[in-house]
Scaffold this active site. Structure first.
Site, PDB file in Angstrom:
ATOM      1  N   HIS A 159       0.821  -1.231   0.000  1.00 45.51           N
ATOM      2  CA  HIS A 159       0.000   0.000   0.000  1.00 45.51           C
ATOM      3  C   HIS A 159       0.851   1.276   0.000  1.00 45.51           C
ATOM      4  CE1 HIS A 159      -3.719  -2.146   0.362  1.00 45.51           C
ATOM      5  NE2 HIS A 159      -3.372  -2.724   1.508  1.00 45.51           N
ATOM      6  N   ASP A 195      -2.413 -10.394  -2.707  1.00 41.89           N
ATOM      7  CA  ASP A 195      -3.024  -9.939  -1.451  1.00 41.89           C
ATOM      8  C   ASP A 195      -4.491  -9.567  -1.731  1.00 41.89           C
ATOM      9  OD1 ASP A 195      -2.099  -8.645   1.461  1.00 41.89           O
ATOM     10  OD2 ASP A 195      -3.761  -7.536   0.525  1.00 41.89           O
ATOM     11  N   HIS A 197      -6.147  -7.067  -0.767  1.00 41.40           N
ATOM     12  CA  HIS A 197      -6.328  -5.634  -1.031  1.00 41.40           C
ATOM     13  C   HIS A 197      -5.519  -5.209  -2.245  1.00 41.40           C
ATOM     14  CE1 HIS A 197      -6.903  -6.269   3.366  1.00 41.40           C
ATOM     15  NE2 HIS A 197      -7.962  -5.501   3.149  1.00 41.40           N
ATOM     16  N   ASP A 284      -4.828 -12.904   2.924  1.00 41.07           N
ATOM     17  CA  ASP A 284      -6.074 -12.366   3.492  1.00 41.07           C
ATOM     18  C   ASP A 284      -7.272 -12.626   2.567  1.00 41.07           C
ATOM     19  OD1 ASP A 284      -4.737 -10.585   1.828  1.00 41.07           O
ATOM     20  OD2 ASP A 284      -4.795  -8.902   3.230  1.00 41.07           O
TER      21      ASP A 284
HETATM   22  C1  SP5 Z   1      -1.201  -5.234   3.779  1.00 43.01           C
HETATM   23  C2  SP5 Z   1      -2.673  -5.251   4.027  1.00 43.01           C
HETATM   24  O1  SP5 Z   1      -3.303  -6.297   3.892  1.00 43.01           O
HETATM   25  N1  SP5 Z   1      -3.260  -4.121   4.453  1.00 43.01           N
HETATM   26  C3  SP5 Z   1      -4.658  -4.063   4.681  1.00 43.01           C
HETATM   27  C4  SP5 Z   1      -5.125  -2.818   5.349  1.00 43.01           C
HETATM   28  C5  SP5 Z   1      -6.593  -2.839   5.625  1.00 43.01           C
HETATM   29  N2  SP5 Z   1      -7.005  -1.779   6.460  1.00 43.01           N
HETATM   30  C6  SP5 Z   1      -8.362  -1.543   6.788  1.00 43.01           C
HETATM   31  C7  SP5 Z   1      -9.398  -2.363   6.105  1.00 43.01           C
HETATM   32  C8  SP5 Z   1     -10.785  -1.993   6.547  1.00 43.01           C
HETATM   33  C9  SP5 Z   1     -11.837  -2.828   5.864  1.00 43.01           C
HETATM   34  N3  SP5 Z   1     -13.012  -3.053   6.662  1.00 43.01           N
HETATM   35  C10 SP5 Z   1     -12.942  -4.188   7.531  1.00 43.01           C
HETATM   36  C11 SP5 Z   1     -14.250  -4.583   8.089  1.00 43.01           C
HETATM   37  C12 SP5 Z   1     -14.082  -5.660   9.135  1.00 43.01           C
HETATM   38  N4  SP5 Z   1     -15.208  -5.765   9.989  1.00 43.01           N
HETATM   39 ZN    ZN Z   2      -4.258  -7.143   2.334  1.00 43.26          ZN
END
Ligand code: SP5
Ligand code: ZN
Length: 342
Positions: A159, A195, A197, A284
């Protein structure tokens, strides 16, 4: 397959992240790597090796000098202002605001970040430089002739862009490793990001370049963090047109749809025909991940590894996300054993 690992990752241990309207203990915490390294040892994947120190020069090939220096002193400046607690931003230069670097630590932290999920702690600098060294040591072993290496990085990196931290990421380990291959003479490098994301930082770093192909499979940005990048129409700019490929998928995606996207993604890599592949390895996408919405099962990770192996290219695995701590070791190492058994 060798694993590169540094105990220094544990020096980055935030107290809080802001998520779902609450300050909670960070999902991205040291126990993640305890489980992965235990599984590496238990399965006999290969040797576990400490990283060499490459200094900050390779980092500055990807990140701005000012950003690197900000991170070096950020927590000390924060502590002077606010005492001995983690640094977290709360105001960002969004629409209608100007992108001018402020003077104070609060202002600078806001300028250089994009979320409130990424605390800077007293040990963050040491952990993020160790994490880069883990990636670069893996890259060096690939250059020395290893077919594949597992760089067990933490904190993750995908990110983070040239001068922006967020999403638990500070320095973009995979991008720094990819750039190190280019600087050591590789003509073409491909990064495949699995990943959950979108790897917004990696995409941004290489968006206008044709020497580094970026291909990403991820939760659809219309639904999922980081929300503001990762659509399929983002295909690169200028020289880089055609060298950025996104596969956004909706919440609930399971193996049948995921594996189709993966095969198409791998076709793009084959067509590009790189000297080396860097895998941004997040697990993830797992069905029990606490912050994600895909439905992959532990055995699916064996398949991911096997299909990557079929590229038949030197491959550096760089650890990114994965928050289902109880299964993170099984899932991450399944990718690697799937690769080795293919
Ligand atoms: C490296 C990596 O995997 N970073 C991920 C960062 C995610 N940060 C916040 C995500 C928020 C999404 N909403 C989650 C809802 C859970 N109840
Ligand atoms: Zn991630």
């Amino acid at each position: 397959m060798n694993t590169i690992f540094s105990e220094d990752h544990a020096l980055h241990h935030g107290k809080y992240e802001l998520i779902d309207g609450q300050l909670v203990s960070p999902f991205e915490n040291p126990s993640r790597l305890d489980h992965i390294i235990a599984r590496v040892r238990e399965t006999g994947l290969g040797a576990v090796i400490e990283p060499l120190d490459f200094g900050t020069a390779p980092i500055k090939r990807v990140h701005s000098e000012a950003f690197v220096e900000f991170l070096r002193t950020a927590h000390a400046e924060w502590r002077e202002e606010h005492g001995d607690c983690d640094a977290l931003p709360l105001c960002w230069p969004s629409r209608t605001l100007r992108h001018v670097l402020p003077e104070t630590i609060d202002g600078k932290l806001s300028y250089y970040s994009f979320d409130a999920g990424t605390p800077i702690t007293a040990g963050t600098w040491q952990a993020i430089t160790a994490s880069v060294n883990v990636a670069l040591t893996g890259a060096e072993q690939i250059r020395a002739g290893q077919r594949a290496v597992f760089s067990l990085c933490r904190p993750p990196g995908h990110h983070a862009s040239a001068d922006l931290l967020g999403g638990y990421c500070f320095f973009n380990n995979a991008a720094i490793a990819a750039q190190s291959f280019r600087d050591a003479g590789a003509t073409k490098v491909a990064i495949l990001d699995v990943d959950y994301h979108h790897g917004n930082g990696t995409q941004a770093i290489f968006y206008d370049r044709s020497d580094v192909l970026f291909v990403s499979l991820h939760g659809h940005p219309a639904q999922e963090f980081p929300f503001f990048l990762g659509y399929s129409e983002e295909t690169g700019a200028g020289e880089g047109e055609g060298f950025n490929v996104n596969f956004p998928m909706r919440w609930g995606t399971g193996w049948p749809e995921y594996s189709q996207s993966l095969d198409t993604a791998l076709d793009h890599l084959r067509e590009f025909s790189p000297d080396t592949v860097v895998i941004s390895l997040g697990v993830d996408t797992f069905e029990k991940d606490p912050i994600s919405q895909f439905k992959l099962k532990s055995e699916d990770y064996l398949q991911i590894g096997a299909r990557i192996a079929n590229l038949d290219l030197p491959t550096l695995f760089v650890m990114e996300g994965g928050y289902a701590v109880a299964e993170i070791g099984i899932n991450a190492v399944n990718v690697l054993t799937g690769f080795e058994q293919a």
